[in-house]
Design an enzyme around this catalytic site. Structure first.
Site, PDB file in Angstrom:
ATOM      1  N   GLY A  10       0.828  -1.205   0.000  1.00 24.25           N
ATOM      2  CA  GLY A  10       0.000   0.000   0.000  1.00 24.25           C
ATOM      3  C   GLY A  10       0.862   1.254   0.000  1.00 24.25           C
ATOM      4  O   GLY A  10       2.092   1.190   0.126  1.00 24.25           O
ATOM      5  N   GLN A  11       0.192   2.397  -0.159  1.00 20.46           N
ATOM      6  CA  GLN A  11       0.912   3.662  -0.243  1.00 20.46           C
ATOM      7  C   GLN A  11       1.761   3.926   1.024  1.00 20.46           C
ATOM      8  O   GLN A  11       2.979   4.119   0.937  1.00 20.46           O
ATOM      9  CB  GLN A  11      -0.086   4.818  -0.450  1.00 20.46           C
ATOM     10  CG  GLN A  11       0.631   6.145  -0.447  1.00 20.46           C
ATOM     11  CD  GLN A  11      -0.279   7.351  -0.569  1.00 20.46           C
ATOM     12  OE1 GLN A  11       0.188   8.421  -0.913  1.00 20.46           O
ATOM     13  NE2 GLN A  11      -1.557   7.224  -0.282  1.00 20.46           N
ATOM     14  N   ASP A  35      -3.408 -12.406   6.156  1.00 22.07           N
ATOM     15  CA  ASP A  35      -4.651 -11.726   5.773  1.00 22.07           C
ATOM     16  C   ASP A  35      -5.318 -11.143   7.019  1.00 22.07           C
ATOM     17  O   ASP A  35      -5.493 -11.845   8.016  1.00 22.07           O
ATOM     18  CB  ASP A  35      -5.588 -12.732   5.078  1.00 22.07           C
ATOM     19  CG  ASP A  35      -6.724 -12.016   4.354  1.00 22.07           C
ATOM     20  OD1 ASP A  35      -7.284 -11.068   4.915  1.00 22.07           O
ATOM     21  OD2 ASP A  35      -7.047 -12.433   3.223  1.00 22.07           O
ATOM     22  N   LEU A  36      -5.679  -9.879   6.947  1.00 20.18           N
ATOM     23  CA  LEU A  36      -6.283  -9.220   8.110  1.00 20.18           C
ATOM     24  C   LEU A  36      -7.662  -9.781   8.439  1.00 20.18           C
ATOM     25  O   LEU A  36      -8.209  -9.500   9.501  1.00 20.18           O
ATOM     26  CB  LEU A  36      -6.375  -7.703   7.887  1.00 20.18           C
ATOM     27  CG  LEU A  36      -5.183  -6.901   8.436  1.00 20.18           C
ATOM     28  CD1 LEU A  36      -3.897  -7.230   7.743  1.00 20.18           C
ATOM     29  CD2 LEU A  36      -5.453  -5.408   8.395  1.00 20.18           C
ATOM     30  N   ALA A  59      -5.370  -1.623   5.573  1.00 17.92           N
ATOM     31  CA  ALA A  59      -6.773  -1.314   5.855  1.00 17.92           C
ATOM     32  C   ALA A  59      -7.613  -1.558   4.613  1.00 17.92           C
ATOM     33  O   ALA A  59      -7.085  -1.647   3.498  1.00 17.92           O
ATOM     34  CB  ALA A  59      -6.920   0.155   6.276  1.00 17.92           C
ATOM     35  N   THR A  61      -9.431   0.360   2.373  1.00 12.35           N
ATOM     36  CA  THR A  61      -9.389   1.809   2.147  1.00 12.35           C
ATOM     37  C   THR A  61     -10.323   2.292   1.036  1.00 12.35           C
ATOM     38  O   THR A  61     -10.360   3.493   0.756  1.00 12.35           O
ATOM     39  CB  THR A  61      -7.949   2.243   1.788  1.00 12.35           C
ATOM     40  OG1 THR A  61      -7.498   1.472   0.674  1.00 12.35           O
ATOM     41  CG2 THR A  61      -7.004   2.061   2.949  1.00 12.35           C
ATOM     42  N   ASP A 101      -9.644  11.167   8.852  1.00  6.72           N
ATOM     43  CA  ASP A 101     -10.574  12.290   9.054  1.00  6.72           C
ATOM     44  C   ASP A 101     -12.018  11.856   8.769  1.00  6.72           C
ATOM     45  O   ASP A 101     -12.948  12.563   9.153  1.00  6.72           O
ATOM     46  CB  ASP A 101     -10.189  13.458   8.122  1.00  6.72           C
ATOM     47  CG  ASP A 101     -10.241  13.051   6.653  1.00  6.72           C
ATOM     48  OD1 ASP A 101      -9.630  12.020   6.303  1.00  6.72           O
ATOM     49  OD2 ASP A 101     -10.907  13.741   5.862  1.00  6.72           O
ATOM     50  N   TYR A 124     -17.001   3.226   5.633  1.00  7.47           N
ATOM     51  CA  TYR A 124     -15.547   3.278   5.853  1.00  7.47           C
ATOM     52  C   TYR A 124     -15.246   4.022   7.162  1.00  7.47           C
ATOM     53  O   TYR A 124     -14.497   3.519   8.008  1.00  7.47           O
ATOM     54  CB  TYR A 124     -14.878   3.977   4.664  1.00  7.47           C
ATOM     55  CG  TYR A 124     -13.417   4.317   4.867  1.00  7.47           C
ATOM     56  CD1 TYR A 124     -12.446   3.324   4.905  1.00  7.47           C
ATOM     57  CD2 TYR A 124     -13.012   5.649   5.033  1.00  7.47           C
ATOM     58  CE1 TYR A 124     -11.104   3.646   5.097  1.00  7.47           C
ATOM     59  CE2 TYR A 124     -11.676   5.978   5.216  1.00  7.47           C
ATOM     60  CZ  TYR A 124     -10.726   4.971   5.253  1.00  7.47           C
ATOM     61  OH  TYR A 124      -9.404   5.291   5.442  1.00  7.47           O
ATOM     62  N   LYS A 128     -13.559   2.514  10.574  1.00  5.39           N
ATOM     63  CA  LYS A 128     -12.288   3.032  11.090  1.00  5.39           C
ATOM     64  C   LYS A 128     -12.458   3.544  12.526  1.00  5.39           C
ATOM     65  O   LYS A 128     -11.560   3.375  13.357  1.00  5.39           O
ATOM     66  CB  LYS A 128     -11.757   4.152  10.183  1.00  5.39           C
ATOM     67  CG  LYS A 128     -11.324   3.694   8.794  1.00  5.39           C
ATOM     68  CD  LYS A 128     -10.091   2.785   8.803  1.00  5.39           C
ATOM     69  CE  LYS A 128      -8.817   3.507   9.184  1.00  5.39           C
ATOM     70  NZ  LYS A 128      -7.627   2.605   9.080  1.00  5.39           N
TER      71      LYS A 128
HETATM   72  N1  LIG Z   1      -4.915   7.211   1.495  1.00  5.94           N
HETATM   73  C1  LIG Z   1      -5.548   8.132   2.186  1.00  5.94           C
HETATM   74  O1  LIG Z   1      -5.867   9.207   1.666  1.00  5.94           O
HETATM   75  C2  LIG Z   1      -5.858   7.911   3.654  1.00  5.94           C
HETATM   76  C3  LIG Z   1      -6.563   8.914   4.339  1.00  5.94           C
HETATM   77  C4  LIG Z   1      -6.841   8.732   5.687  1.00  5.94           C
HETATM   78  C5  LIG Z   1      -6.446   7.590   6.334  1.00  5.94           C
HETATM   79  N2  LIG Z   1      -5.780   6.612   5.650  1.00  5.94           N
HETATM   80  C6  LIG Z   1      -5.382   5.402   6.375  1.00  5.94           C
HETATM   81  O2  LIG Z   1      -3.992   5.194   6.178  1.00  5.94           O
HETATM   82  C7  LIG Z   1      -3.696   3.799   6.206  1.00  5.94           C
HETATM   83  C8  LIG Z   1      -2.867   3.409   4.990  1.00  5.94           C
HETATM   84  O3  LIG Z   1      -3.604   3.746   3.822  1.00  5.94           O
HETATM   85  P1  LIG Z   1      -2.953   3.699   2.362  1.00  5.94           P
HETATM   86  O4  LIG Z   1      -3.229   5.006   1.723  1.00  5.94           O
HETATM   87  O5  LIG Z   1      -1.557   3.208   2.434  1.00  5.94           O
HETATM   88  O6  LIG Z   1      -3.905   2.601   1.701  1.00  5.94           O
HETATM   89  P2  LIG Z   1      -3.671   1.636   0.428  1.00  5.94           P
HETATM   90  O7  LIG Z   1      -2.640   2.213  -0.463  1.00  5.94           O
HETATM   91  O8  LIG Z   1      -5.034   1.360  -0.098  1.00  5.94           O
HETATM   92  O9  LIG Z   1      -3.069   0.326   1.082  1.00  5.94           O
HETATM   93  C9  LIG Z   1      -3.855  -0.527   1.879  1.00  5.94           C
HETATM   94  C10 LIG Z   1      -3.022  -1.721   2.264  1.00  5.94           C
HETATM   95  O10 LIG Z   1      -3.824  -2.611   3.054  1.00  5.94           O
HETATM   96  C11 LIG Z   1      -3.657  -3.924   2.559  1.00  5.94           C
HETATM   97  N3  LIG Z   1      -4.829  -4.746   2.845  1.00  5.94           N
HETATM   98  C12 LIG Z   1      -6.126  -4.487   2.531  1.00  5.94           C
HETATM   99  N4  LIG Z   1      -6.904  -5.511   2.916  1.00  5.94           N
HETATM  100  C13 LIG Z   1      -6.081  -6.434   3.480  1.00  5.94           C
HETATM  101  C14 LIG Z   1      -6.285  -7.718   4.054  1.00  5.94           C
HETATM  102  N5  LIG Z   1      -7.504  -8.267   4.148  1.00  5.94           N
HETATM  103  N6  LIG Z   1      -5.205  -8.372   4.540  1.00  5.94           N
HETATM  104  C15 LIG Z   1      -3.962  -7.849   4.455  1.00  5.94           C
HETATM  105  N7  LIG Z   1      -3.702  -6.640   3.922  1.00  5.94           N
HETATM  106  C16 LIG Z   1      -4.753  -5.955   3.426  1.00  5.94           C
HETATM  107  C17 LIG Z   1      -3.451  -3.766   1.075  1.00  5.94           C
HETATM  108  O11 LIG Z   1      -2.881  -4.924   0.555  1.00  5.94           O
HETATM  109  P3  LIG Z   1      -3.101  -5.322  -0.987  1.00  5.94           P
HETATM  110  O12 LIG Z   1      -2.107  -4.470  -1.737  1.00  5.94           O
HETATM  111  O13 LIG Z   1      -2.811  -6.775  -1.001  1.00  5.94           O
HETATM  112  O14 LIG Z   1      -4.535  -5.003  -1.338  1.00  5.94           O
HETATM  113  C18 LIG Z   1      -2.533  -2.548   1.058  1.00  5.94           C
HETATM  114  O15 LIG Z   1      -1.186  -2.930   1.306  1.00  5.94           O
HETATM  115  C19 LIG Z   1      -5.060   3.093   6.335  1.00  5.94           C
HETATM  116  O16 LIG Z   1      -5.299   2.806   7.691  1.00  5.94           O
HETATM  117  C20 LIG Z   1      -6.062   4.145   5.871  1.00  5.94           C
HETATM  118  O17 LIG Z   1      -7.324   3.948   6.458  1.00  5.94           O
HETATM  119  C21 LIG Z   1      -5.472   6.754   4.316  1.00  5.94           C
END
Ligand SMILES: NC(=O)c1ccc[n+]([C@@H]2O[C@H](COP(=O)([O-])OP(=O)(O)OC[C@H]3O[C@@H](n4cnc5c(N)ncnc54)[C@H](OP(=O)(O)O)[C@@H]3O)[C@@H](O)[C@H]2O)c1
Length: 293
Positions: A10-11, A35-36, A59, A61, A101, A124, A128
């Site tokens: 993920g990002q 797996d979560l 998460a 997401t 947020d 979502y 969260k």
């Molecule tokens: N991006 C935003 O703008 C934003 C804003 C506010 C909060 N957040 C929070 O920041 C955190 C990181 O977000 P991000 O932007 O990095 O999200 P992301 O790029 O969508 O990455 C999500 C990660 O979670 C993994 N994942 C999802 N379901 C899973 C499962 N069942 N088992 C194991 N891994 C799983 C994904 O793996 P796969 O690659 O295998 O799918 C991916 O590595 C999260 O808690 C999110 O809620 C993000």
């Protein structure tokens, strides 16, 4: 410092792996590794881990798909982190978790502080919020609420808008949604730099608890996109402001959810950079490495 991280591709997970290079050892677990959706597996993984800190960067997401899949969203965003925090408590480990947020309804006339009432308006956000509440039962937990995350990694708003602006003649961008962008690379750097403090801190240390982490200032989705796109000489799109209502997405979004970071500054002495230079730097890096194309 050894960090066990849930999430690999993920990002934020990728930014964390990059930030840790040469500073900390990160064992980053992909979905295939753990797996979560399997809380027993999570517990066993943490109990067997040789680490100083557990970080959850994984998460569910996808905000719109979550509306139709509340069970999956709550499993990954609430029950999984609850199991991680419980296993960390059992094992005597600190736990760092990320939230959003989107726990707020977005009806505010100022930036949200940590003590403001959380009233999510989509699945979502509700999943969260349930995750935050569950993980904070472990006193050595830090929850960072972040918003509108951008970085050089993964698919995010900045990289997505840069790409669309090269492909389209006109690009409609929502101008009536307001918030604070978060530099994912600054977040990753903060997490890696603060890991030793969390690893050493007792449960009553102020470094644990709930914090807002975002860049300074507030902007609209439109100006956020424009700040990035204006950096790309290969942009061909003309930006047109539109409304959230016109987009008619399945999940409602909070119309205004800026995050106040005064507590972060007070406890960690961390002063976030203004959002615009951070966005411009990231856009420049994406453009110069061809990733915007
Ligand atoms: N991006 C935003 O703008 C934003 C804003 C506010 C909060 N957040 C929070 O920041 C955190 C990181 O977000 P991000 O932007 O990095 O999200 P992301 O790029 O969508 O990455 C999500 C990660 O979670 C993994 N994942 C999802 N379901 C899973 C499962 N069942 N088992 C194991 N891994 C799983 C994904 O793996 P796969 O690659 O295998 O799918 C991916 O590595 C999260 O808690 C999110 O809620 C993000």
């Amino acid at each position: 410092m050894k960090i066990l991280q849930f999430g690999r591709t993920g990002q934020v997970a990728t930014a964390l792996r990059a930030a840790a290079q040469g500073r900390s050892e990160i064992i980053a677990l992909s979905r295939a590794d753990c797996d979560l959706a399997d809380p027993e597996r999570l517990r066993a993984t943490i109990l067997a881990a040789d680490c100083d800190l557990v970080v959850n960067a994984a998460a569910f997401t996808q905000v719109d798909p979550a509306e139709a899949a509340p069970e999956a969203a709550f499993a990954v965003n609430a029950r999984a982190p609850a199991a991680m925090a419980a296993a960390c408590a059992e094992r005597g480990l600190p736990f760092a978790h990320l939230s959003t947020d989107a726990v707020f309804d977005g009806r505010t006339d100022r930036a949200y502080v940590e003590t403001d009432r959380a009233e999510p308006i989509n699945v979502y956000g509700r999943s969260k919020l349930a995750g935050e509440q569950a993980v904070l039962a472990h006193p050595r937990t830090v929850v960072l609420r972040i918003s509108w995350v951008f970085s050089r990694y993964g698919r995010n708003y900045v990289s997505f808008m840069l790409k669309l602006a090269r492909e389209r003649e006109t690009l409609k961008v929502v101008a009536d949604q307001f918030g604070t962008p978060t530099d994912g690379e600054a977040l990753a750097d903060f997490l890696v730099a603060t890991a030793p403090r969390w690893a050493a801190a007792p449960a009553d240390d102020p470094a644990f608890g709930l914090f807002h982490f975002a860049n300074a200032g507030e902007t609209s989705r439109f100006d956020f996109a424009k700040a990035a796109i204006d950096r790309d000489p290969m942009t061909k799109a003309r930006l047109e402001p539109t409304t959230q209502a016109a987009f008619a997405e399945p999940a409602p979004r909070p119309p205004r959810s800026p995050l106040d970071t005064a507590k972060l500054r007070a406890v960690f002495g961390f002063s976030p950079e203004a959002w615009r230079p951070a966005v411009e730097r990231t856009a420049d890096r994406l453009v110069s490495t061809g990733l915007a194309g």
